[in-house]
Design a protein around this motif. Structure first.
Motif, mmCIF file in Angstrom:
data_model
loop_
_atom_site.group_PDB
_atom_site.id
_atom_site.type_symbol
_atom_site.label_atom_id
_atom_site.label_comp_id
_atom_site.label_asym_id
_atom_site.label_seq_id
_atom_site.Cartn_x
_atom_site.Cartn_y
_atom_site.Cartn_z
ATOM 1 N N VAL C 321 7.575 1.761 -0.558
ATOM 2 C CA VAL C 321 7.538 0.790 -1.656
ATOM 3 C C VAL C 321 7.527 -0.629 -1.079
ATOM 4 O O VAL C 321 6.685 -1.460 -1.432
ATOM 5 C CB VAL C 321 8.726 0.999 -2.614
ATOM 6 C CG1 VAL C 321 8.831 -0.172 -3.586
ATOM 7 C CG2 VAL C 321 8.564 2.299 -3.374
ATOM 8 N N GLY C 322 8.455 -0.881 -0.142
ATOM 9 C CA GLY C 322 8.518 -2.211 0.462
ATOM 10 C C GLY C 322 7.247 -2.550 1.201
ATOM 11 O O GLY C 322 6.699 -3.655 1.085
ATOM 12 N N PHE C 323 6.745 -1.577 1.941
ATOM 13 C CA PHE C 323 5.531 -1.778 2.730
ATOM 14 C C PHE C 323 4.337 -2.084 1.810
ATOM 15 O O PHE C 323 3.535 -2.972 2.092
ATOM 16 C CB PHE C 323 5.287 -0.517 3.545
ATOM 17 C CG PHE C 323 3.974 -0.476 4.261
ATOM 18 C CD1 PHE C 323 3.729 -1.326 5.333
ATOM 19 C CD2 PHE C 323 2.984 0.411 3.888
ATOM 20 C CE1 PHE C 323 2.526 -1.280 5.998
ATOM 21 C CE2 PHE C 323 1.787 0.453 4.546
ATOM 22 C CZ PHE C 323 1.553 -0.391 5.602
ATOM 23 N N LEU C 324 4.269 -1.362 0.702
ATOM 24 C CA LEU C 324 3.155 -1.598 -0.225
ATOM 25 C C LEU C 324 3.251 -2.983 -0.857
ATOM 26 O O LEU C 324 2.251 -3.696 -0.961
ATOM 27 C CB LEU C 324 3.112 -0.520 -1.313
ATOM 28 C CG LEU C 324 2.672 0.853 -0.808
ATOM 29 C CD1 LEU C 324 2.673 1.857 -1.949
ATOM 30 C CD2 LEU C 324 1.289 0.779 -0.166
ATOM 31 N N ILE C 325 4.481 -3.371 -1.231
ATOM 32 C CA ILE C 325 4.640 -4.720 -1.791
ATOM 33 C C ILE C 325 4.212 -5.751 -0.750
ATOM 34 O O ILE C 325 3.433 -6.664 -1.026
ATOM 35 C CB ILE C 325 6.110 -4.964 -2.206
ATOM 36 C CG1 ILE C 325 6.496 -4.017 -3.343
ATOM 37 C CG2 ILE C 325 6.310 -6.422 -2.630
ATOM 38 C CD1 ILE C 325 7.983 -4.050 -3.682
ATOM 39 N N GLY C 326 4.728 -5.560 0.480
ATOM 40 C CA GLY C 326 4.409 -6.504 1.554
ATOM 41 C C GLY C 326 2.913 -6.576 1.792
ATOM 42 O O GLY C 326 2.327 -7.664 1.905
ATOM 43 N N THR C 327 2.259 -5.412 1.863
ATOM 44 C CA THR C 327 0.822 -5.384 2.117
ATOM 45 C C THR C 327 0.056 -6.045 0.974
ATOM 46 O O THR C 327 -0.898 -6.792 1.200
ATOM 47 C CB THR C 327 0.350 -3.928 2.282
ATOM 48 O OG1 THR C 327 1.173 -3.316 3.279
ATOM 49 C CG2 THR C 327 -1.084 -3.864 2.728
ATOM 50 N N ALA C 328 0.524 -5.759 -0.252
ATOM 51 C CA ALA C 328 -0.160 -6.326 -1.414
ATOM 52 C C ALA C 328 -0.104 -7.849 -1.379
ATOM 53 O O ALA C 328 -0.996 -8.522 -1.885
ATOM 54 C CB ALA C 328 0.462 -5.809 -2.699
#
Lengths: 315, 336, 538
Positions: C321-328
């Motif tokens: 979840v964190g990684f996806l937010i960061g990537t987004a």
């Protein structure tokens, strides 16, 4: 042939100068003039670094023009566009696309209203034309340099350009592949009749491919030195052309031009001494330097200012 | 590089010294009369008496003879087949004297032709050299070879390739003449970068090249190239004179090629001709009248070099002014 | 056919970057055996030897490190603990399944459990007896071992006692015989006195050694006894588990409970319709209460057991979840930075400033922000929405989880951002020229040329980001008390038993292996989007 067709491409007084922090701007190309007839193939030959590619890149619009004009089919060139397709020395394919994808990229751009089926047909037609019917779905890394260059050619021609600009497209290929590709391009041009400029440093290639050969003087301040018309009929076959005596005459002429340009680079020699000579040659000071015409910039200006039309000082 | 390119080997020097046969055999100046026909003004024939005789009392209508053809065309012409063009009897007379080609150069004044200068060139035997008329070619910025005359087998290949060559403005001898509207002398075409066709094109025999702008008003109509070989030079002396930068009424030498006559060359140093009061000497008078001038009087070469001229065996002199919109810019002098 | 398989395997090995397997594949097809053997030796055998050496060294060192919570667990203890953690997890899963089981399945399972329980009762008996026997045997063995030492100690004690007495009388006699004024005689006496004391001390030392021996023998564990006890514990634990199972399959089973409630409801309904006027209120009340019970029981799930595998899954969820937010966030910003030097210049100070900030600093801030935004999770529409989602719902996303994810995003996005910007900015001039000649519009240029060309570097950045995120996450969870590996670690730490010590070591390996797997996954992605000549093609 209409006037517009005989002057399909006009390059007028083209100049490329780069700023020089130590003095006057360095003019790589200065006063380049050339007219190309519609459907003609002009090869541009000259020593490496003479500015041939600079001229081509200015035509393509990829290198800004310092001054002068390039007119293609009555329209002044202003920046790059698909009406002037370029094939670079390196194939420059997008490595993440197959050969089909690479050609399709341009086709989509140039046939925005065509149906999917039509586009597909167009791409396949041109890949077929360059002999890549079997390698449509290969990626660049899976193809040899020659095949990649074929894709590059198909991509360029598929744009239906007014002008095809080939920047030493065979420079990195072995001689067999090179001859193969030369014939492929000649075949295509016989069919498609695209006005073409081909940069090369290969004398045989220049003569074999060209309707006209544009020999460039050495840079800086390079310009057209001499133009040779090549009268061989099209379609040409290599055997016919290379067995013609004229081929060798033209070839020798080209080589002697290049040699002459190599021998006397401007700036290599001291300024001419203004003195009468025992051998019966007299040259006045500050006149047209007959030995290094491009080097004597100041002389040219002086000659022009004292002798140019409409500026008379003598009555 | 000067000495490099122009140093002639001792053998050629002797050859040249003994060679008195120039490619330029005769010259005639035809003047346009009020009735529109041409009559002979002056002529330089040397020993070519038959030719001189054939011209006497000749009047040429437009389109008639060599000069008339140029008048009719309104542009310079060059004929390598005199028989089909020349006035009756003249071709035979020329052939009798070994002259096989001729150039007819109209002189414009105020948009109209006022006179035609006809130059006869030798052919056959050891003759080697040529005359070429370069005019607008296929490309807008290019000169292409028009009518031309290449004497001798020594230039066969040169002639063949030249057909295919075009020069853009500024390139090659014709291109440079075009660019500057200025006559130009190349003492040794093979060593010069100005002259682009050369050994590779079969022009190994050539030595001096002279490019003359042929003007109509302020427009260049064509460029005449006179190419000499070492064995048969076009003329024995090529000179270009121009108004001095300090005094526009004084002509000073801009360029001179003297071939086998260094003494005459030395005598020419520091020479100048006034253009005032009808002009002084060959170039001065030509400049004053803005008309070509032919002379057999050695005094016209300048008193200072009269003796040198006599010693060298010079007999004829011709001055061709380059006139741009009624202003004389240069005077080209050929002596033989 | 076989060659096709070989090519496929080699491609797979290449794509997954498991290059050490390549010589194995080649050897299997008999390609240059000596070369392949050498490569296998270097790439497989040597690492295996190194691992072996590590295990040996670990065993030796762990034996020496004594802590309050017992010895540092060695490989065996760690492995045992790992299997135990796994067993607990499976039992919890079984229980959960049992709770939801209905119909014939439930009955069959119940019968199975009961049969096993019956067997276990006997086994339990045997095991207990085994322990008693083993204890007796241990006592016997201890007595046997102690007896000789005890005898020796007694003998030595007696010896010392007599020696002391004898000595005392001897010295006293000698003292009485001393001449006053004879200094030499006095000195000799003093020396002999000291000699005697030393001899007795030496004997007492011997006694201490014997006593230590005695204690060692007493303290020594008796292996059969330990084994018997372990067995008894195991059986007892299984009985405990099965009893719970029986319970869950029986009375506490949701279906059973519901059935019971249904019966009750029927009875109550029947009672209601026959109830006289004034009692009808109570009867009706009973019906509605029973109905409410039915609803609650239907909705109630078996309480989530916080076993390590569950925590690991939750942590992986959180890191993604964190990684996806960061990537987004990082990819669009990175693309903008790469496209425009102006934006790059504007962003540079922020990147430089925030990049080095530790997750420990971000976490409290994020916790405060997220808690403030969410408020009461039970009344927050977003959280409730998340709870209802099919898969994510089972992880009960809460503010602590969101804060941890936000910290992961904040700490991990920089690598992706920088790499994306670099990838976009360093696009091949030739490819730009192609775009210019084709006069591609902004979006076409972006999606056909710029992004594909930047993808390899972008993925290289995302790979770093995911690695950073995984490292940051454990710390964040630990601080935020968000359920996950971090929480598990702090719980085990607070527990402080030797078992939890072993659990911590297990966590080390779990975290390491998962980090490794995440990295591998990203490598595969990265290689899949890489092309020849791209910077990131390893």
């Amino acid at each position: 042939m209409s006037n517009n067709d005989s002057r399909y491409v006009e390059i007028v007084n083209l100049v490329k100068a780069y700023p020089n922090p130590l003095g006057d701007a360095i003019k790589v190309v200065d006063g380049y003039n050339l007219t190309i007839k519609k459907g003609d193939l002009v090869t541009v030959i000259g020593h490496s670094g003479c500015g041939k590619s600079t001229v081509l890149m200015m035509l393509a619009g990829l290198n800004p023009i310092t001054s002068g004009d390039v007119v293609v089919d009555g329209r002044v060139v202003d920046g790059p566009g698909p009406d002037r397709a370029v094939v670079f020395q390196a194939p420059c394919l997008l490595p993440w696309l197959t050969s089909y994808g690479n050609v399709m990229l341009g086709v989509k751009r140039c046939y925005p209203h065509a149906s999917k089926k039509d586009r597909d047909d167009i791409v396949k037609y041109y890949l077929n034309l360059v002999g890549l019917a079997d390698s449509m779905h290969k990626y660049p890394r899976e193809m040899s340099g020659g095949m990649q260059q074929r894709v590059g050619i198909a991509r360029a021609i598929a744009l239906k350009p007014k002008m095809l600009l080939l920047d030493e497209p065979f420079g990195r290929l072995d001689s067999l592949t090179r001859m193969d590709l030369q014939d492929t391009i000649l075949d295509i041009l016989d069919k498609e009749k695209i006005t073409t400029m081909l940069i090369t440093h290969d004398v045989d290639e220049a003569v074999y491919m060209a309707d006209r050969i544009c020999m460039m003087t050495n840079g800086p301040e390079a310009r057209v030195g001499q133009v040779l018309n090549v009268p061989f009929e099209r379609p040409r076959t290599r055997a016919d052309v290379t067995s013609d005596d004229l081929f060798f005459d033209l070839r020798a002429s080209l080589i002697s031009f290049l040699e002459k340009n190599e021998k006397t680079r401007p700036g290599d020699q001291p300024a001419p001494a203004a003195q009468p000579l025992d051998q019966g040659v007299y040259e006045a000071p500050s006149l047209l330097d007959t030995h290094a015409p491009r080097g004597g910039g100041a002389d040219l200006v002086l000659a022009g200012s004292t002798s140019g039309p409409g500026q008379g000082t003598l009555n | 590089m000067f000495s490099d390119s122009h140093l002639l080997s001792p053998t050629t020097m002797t050859d040249l010294a003994t060679a008195t046969s120039t490619l330029l055999g005769a010259a005639e100046l035809w003047r346009l009369d009020t009735d529109g026909s041409l009559s002979l003004d002056t002529g330089l024939y040397g020993s070519h008496h038959a030719l001189r005789d054939s011209a006497a009392d000749l009047r040429l209508a437009s389109g008639q003879g060599l000069a008339g053809s140029a008048l009719a065309a309104g542009r310079p012409r060059l004929f390598d087949d005199l028989a089909s063009v020349a006035a009756p009897g003249r071709a035979q007379a020329a052939a009798h004297n070994g002259l096989s080609a001729a150039a007819a150069l109209p002189r414009f004044h105020g948009g109209k032709i006022t006179s035609v200068l006809v130059l006869f060139f030798r052919g056959g035997g050891d003759a080697c050299g040529g005359a070429e008329i370069w005019s607008a070619g296929e490309g807008r910025f290019e000169l292409a070879l028009g009518e031309c005359y290449h004497a001798g087998a020594c230039l066969e290949r040169f002639a063949r390739i030249s057909k295919y060559v075009n020069f853009p403005q500024g390139a090659g001898l014709p291109g440079r003449v075009w660019e500057h509207n200025c006559p130009e002398l190349v003492p040794d075409v093979n060593a010069s970068k100005t002259f682009l066709r050369s050994s590779g094109d079969g022009g190994r025999e050539l030595s001096v090249g002279l490019g003359l702008p042929l003007m109509a008003g302020r427009n260049l109509q064509a460029v005449l190239l006179l190419l000499s070989s070492q064995t048969t030079p076009m003329a024995r002396v090529h000179e270009i004179w121009e108004p001095s930068a300090d005094d526009a009424t004084t002509l000073v030498r801009r360029h001179g090629v003297y071939g086998s006559m260094p003494d005459f060359g030395h005598a020419s140093d520091d020479l100048s001709f006034s253009t005032r009061n009808g002009g002084e000497g060959l170039p001065g008078r030509a400049a004053a009248t803005a008309e070509p001038l032919l002379t057999e009087n050695l005094d016209d070469l300048g008193i200072a070099r009269r003796d040198a001229a006599r010693n060298a065996g010079l007999t004829s002199g011709m001055a061709i002014p380059t006139v741009i919109t009624d202003t004389v810019r240069y005077v080209t002098v050929l002596l033989w | 056919m076989l060659d096709g398989l070989k090519t496929f395997l080699l491609k797979a090995v290449d794509l997954s970057a498991l290059t050490f397997l390549e010589p194995v594949v080649r050897l299997a097809w008999g390609e240059e055996p000596p070369v392949q053997m050498r490569r296998i030796g270097r790439n497989i055998v040597i690492p295996l030897i190194a691992i072996g050496a590590f295990l040996v060294a670990w065993t030796l060192i762990s034996d020496k490190i004594q802590t309050k919570a017992g010895k540092l667990p060695g490989p065996v203890a760690t492995y045992t603990q790992a299997s135990k953690i796994w067993l607990t997890h499976q039992q919890e899963e079984e229980k959960k399944a049992a709770y939801d089981l209905t119909g014939p399945g439930r009955e069959a399972r119940l019968a199975e459990v009961e049969t096993r329980l019956d067997d276990l009762v006997a086994l339990d008996e045997t095991a207990r007896q085994g322990v008693i026997d083993a204890k007796a045997a241990a006592a016997d063995a201890l007595a046997q071992a102690q007896a000789p030492i005890d005898a020796k100690i007694d003998a030595l004690k007696g010896q010392i006692k007599t020696a002391k007495a004898t000595r005392k009388t001897e010295l006293k006699t000698a003292a009485a015989a001393l001449d006053a004024g004879n200094k030499d005689a006095y000195a000799t006496f003093l020396a002999s006195m000291q000699d005697g004391a030393q001899a007795i001390e030496a004997d007492e030392d011997k006694l201490d050694v014997l006593k230590a021996q005695y204690k060692a023998v007493t303290d020594a564990t008796h292996d059969p006894l330990v084994e018997a006890q372990k067995e008894a514990t195991r059986v007892a634990e299984e009985i405990q588990h099965l009893t719970a199972m029986k319970d869950l399959l029986g009375g506490r089973n949701r279906g059973e409970k519901l059935a019971g409630l249904e019966t009750k409801l029927e009875a109550a309904t029947a009672a209601f319709y026959t109830a006289p006027g004034e009692k009808a209120y109570n009867a009706a009340n009973k019906i509605s209460m029973t109905k409410r019970s039915v609803t609650r029981t239907t909705q109630a799930n078996y309480p989530t057991p916080y076993t390590l595998p569950y925590q690991v899954l939750r942590s992986i969820m959180c890191v993604f979840v964190g990684f996806l937010i960061g990537t987004a966030v990082a990819v669009p910003v990175g693309v903008l930075c790469g496209l425009s030097p102006t934006i790059m210049a504007a962003m540079t100070p922020f990147i430089a400033l925030f990049k080095p900030v530790s997750p420990i600093v971000w976490l409290p801030i994020m916790l405060i922000i997220v808690t403030g935004l969410v408020g009461d999770p039970d009344n927050n529409a977003f959280i409730q929405f998340l709870w209802k989602l099919p898969f994510i719902g089972s992880y009960e996303v809460n503010p602590a989880f969101l804060a941890s994810a936000a910290v992961v995003a904040l700490c991990s996005l920089w690598a992706t951002l920088a790499n994306t910007a670099l990838g976009v900015a360093s696009i091949d001039q030739d490819h730009i020229n192609v775009a210019r000649v084709l006069k591609l519009g902004f979006w076409n240029r972006l999606f056909k040329i710029v992004l594909p060309s930047a993808l390899p570097l972008m993925f290289a950045g995302m790979r770093i980001s995911l690695g950073v995120g995984w490292m940051v996450l454990v710390a964040a969870e630990l601080l935020a008390s968000s359920e996950g590996i971090g929480k598990y670690v702090i719980d085990q730490f607070n527990n402080g038993s030797s078992e939890s010590f072993a659990s911590l070591i297990v966590v080390v390996f779990v975290v390491g292996i998962i980090g490794l797997l995440l990295d591998r996954i990203m490598i595969v992605f990265q290689r899949a989007v890489s092309f020849d000549g791209s910077v990131a093609s390893i």
